[in-house]
Motif scaffolding. Structure first.
Motif, PDB file in Angstrom:
ATOM      1  N   ARG A 182      16.273  -1.479 -15.552  1.00  0.00           N
ATOM      2  CA  ARG A 182      15.787  -1.140 -14.185  1.00  0.00           C
ATOM      3  C   ARG A 182      15.104  -2.203 -13.418  1.00  0.00           C
ATOM      4  O   ARG A 182      15.127  -2.013 -12.284  1.00  0.00           O
ATOM      5  N   ARG A 242       4.007   2.162  -7.278  1.00  0.00           N
ATOM      6  CA  ARG A 242       4.460   3.383  -7.566  1.00  0.00           C
ATOM      7  C   ARG A 242       5.976   3.573  -7.072  1.00  0.00           C
ATOM      8  O   ARG A 242       6.840   4.139  -7.789  1.00  0.00           O
ATOM      9  N   ARG A 243       6.154   2.892  -5.901  1.00  0.00           N
ATOM     10  CA  ARG A 243       7.507   2.968  -5.216  1.00  0.00           C
ATOM     11  C   ARG A 243       8.313   2.100  -5.777  1.00  0.00           C
ATOM     12  O   ARG A 243       9.647   2.692  -6.074  1.00  0.00           O
ATOM     13  N   GLU A 246       9.634   4.184  -8.992  1.00  0.00           N
ATOM     14  CA  GLU A 246      10.432   5.307  -8.435  1.00  0.00           C
ATOM     15  C   GLU A 246      11.815   4.564  -7.973  1.00  0.00           C
ATOM     16  O   GLU A 246      12.902   5.308  -8.498  1.00  0.00           O
ATOM     17  N   SER A 280      13.600   3.798 -11.297  1.00  0.00           N
ATOM     18  CA  SER A 280      14.230   5.145 -11.962  1.00  0.00           C
ATOM     19  C   SER A 280      14.934   5.909 -11.439  1.00  0.00           C
ATOM     20  O   SER A 280      15.834   6.819 -12.248  1.00  0.00           O
ATOM     21  N   ALA A 281      15.210   5.635 -10.132  1.00  0.00           N
ATOM     22  CA  ALA A 281      16.367   6.775  -9.308  1.00  0.00           C
ATOM     23  C   ALA A 281      17.595   6.216  -9.830  1.00  0.00           C
ATOM     24  O   ALA A 281      18.509   7.219  -9.653  1.00  0.00           O
ATOM     25  N   ASP A 328      18.911   7.307  -1.373  1.00  0.00           N
ATOM     26  CA  ASP A 328      17.693   7.343  -0.456  1.00  0.00           C
ATOM     27  C   ASP A 328      17.510   6.410   0.409  1.00  0.00           C
ATOM     28  O   ASP A 328      17.505   5.254  -0.028  1.00  0.00           O
ATOM     29  N   ASP A 334      14.610   4.190  -0.268  1.00  0.00           N
ATOM     30  CA  ASP A 334      14.791   3.438  -1.384  1.00  0.00           C
ATOM     31  C   ASP A 334      15.585   1.945  -1.012  1.00  0.00           C
ATOM     32  O   ASP A 334      15.606   1.135  -1.517  1.00  0.00           O
TER      33      ASP A 334
END
Length: 267
Positions: free
Chosen positions: A23, A162-163, A166, A169-170, A91, A94
């Protein structure tokens, strides 16, 4: 586990960090397939050098550095399957963050991901990127400024951390199984060993053939012709003497202008 075998220790390291490393590498290169391939190649290299990796003070960092180096290699742009972009994240937020990351210079992007994504401190980030602490700090500040200019909501490092987690992980990226990676590493090692042996044999054969067919002495080349000076020119024939004139008349008076002994006798 007490005194694990090398395969067991390798599998434990792989299970501990392979999935997260895939990732992270995706954020670094923006390609899912390349991220998986980079991590797989890094662990294959680690298995080939396992005695060195096993005693390293931080084996996950060793593998991560190898995976990042492979993912950032400029040679991937010449591979046919990497000439076309992959589908972006679903997204919109993202996609925007990934586009900003990929627009950064590779050194800035790697520094930002190690510090704000992985969570390394500045000296560790500098060591892994083979830069001084001051250079790593400058890269980090410029990378943060570029991200904040494009996405002001990510100006806070905590929000950016944090982003990044995310977005990584998405994608739900999966790594190959550890036994398959070890088997692939061993196959590659055998292939390159055989290729090296074949190349050495071909080189020895070519050398032997050259030694057998090469001349054993030196034959100097024939020099080009040159005009010889000092030789008198060839004299033209002069007038016949009395003796030569008499002989010529005698020869011409014979039958067929020649003596009888030169002509066949007819019966």
């Amino acid at each position: 586990m007490k005194n694990p075998t090398p395969p067991q220790a390798f599998d434990a390291l792989y299970s501990f960090c392979a999935s997260a490393l895939v990732r992270q590498t995706y954020l670094l290169c923006g390609r899912r397939e390349l991220a998986r391939e980079s991590v797989e190649r890094a662990f294959q290299l680690a298995w080939q050098r396992w005695p060195e990796v096993a005693v390293d003070r931080d084996p996950p960092s060793w593998v991560r550095a190898a995976a990042y180096e492979y993912a950032l290699s400029p040679w991937h742009r010449f591979r046919p399957r990497f000439r076309h972009p992959e589908p972006p994240p679903a997204d919109a937020a993202d996609r925007a963050l990934l586009a900003v990351l990929l627009a950064l210079p590779p050194a800035y992007r790697r520094t930002l991901l190690l510090y704000d994504g992985v969570g390394l401190d500045l000296p560790e980030t500098a060591a892994e990127t083979e830069a001084s602490t001051r250079a790593a700090a400058n890269r980090l500040l410029h990378a943060r400024e570029a991200v904040a200019a494009a996405l002001p909501q990510l100006a806070d490092p905590a929000v950016l951390h944090r982003r990044l987690a995310e977005v990584a992980s998405a994608e739900r990226l999966r790594a190959a199984r550890a036994p398959a990676v070890r088997a692939g590493s061993e196959r590659r090692a055998r292939y390159w060993t055989r290729a090296a042996i074949a190349f050495t044999a071909a080189l020895v054969g070519a050398t032997a053939l050259t030694l057998r067919t090469a001349p054993t002495r030196y034959d100097p080349p024939v020099p080009p012709g040159a005009t010889v000076q000092g030789i008198p020119p060839k004299a033209a024939p002069g007038t016949l003497s009395n003796k030569q004139t008499t002989l010529r008349k005698k020869l011409r008076s014979e039958p067929a202008n020649g003596p009888e002994r030169l002509l066949p006798l007819t019966r």
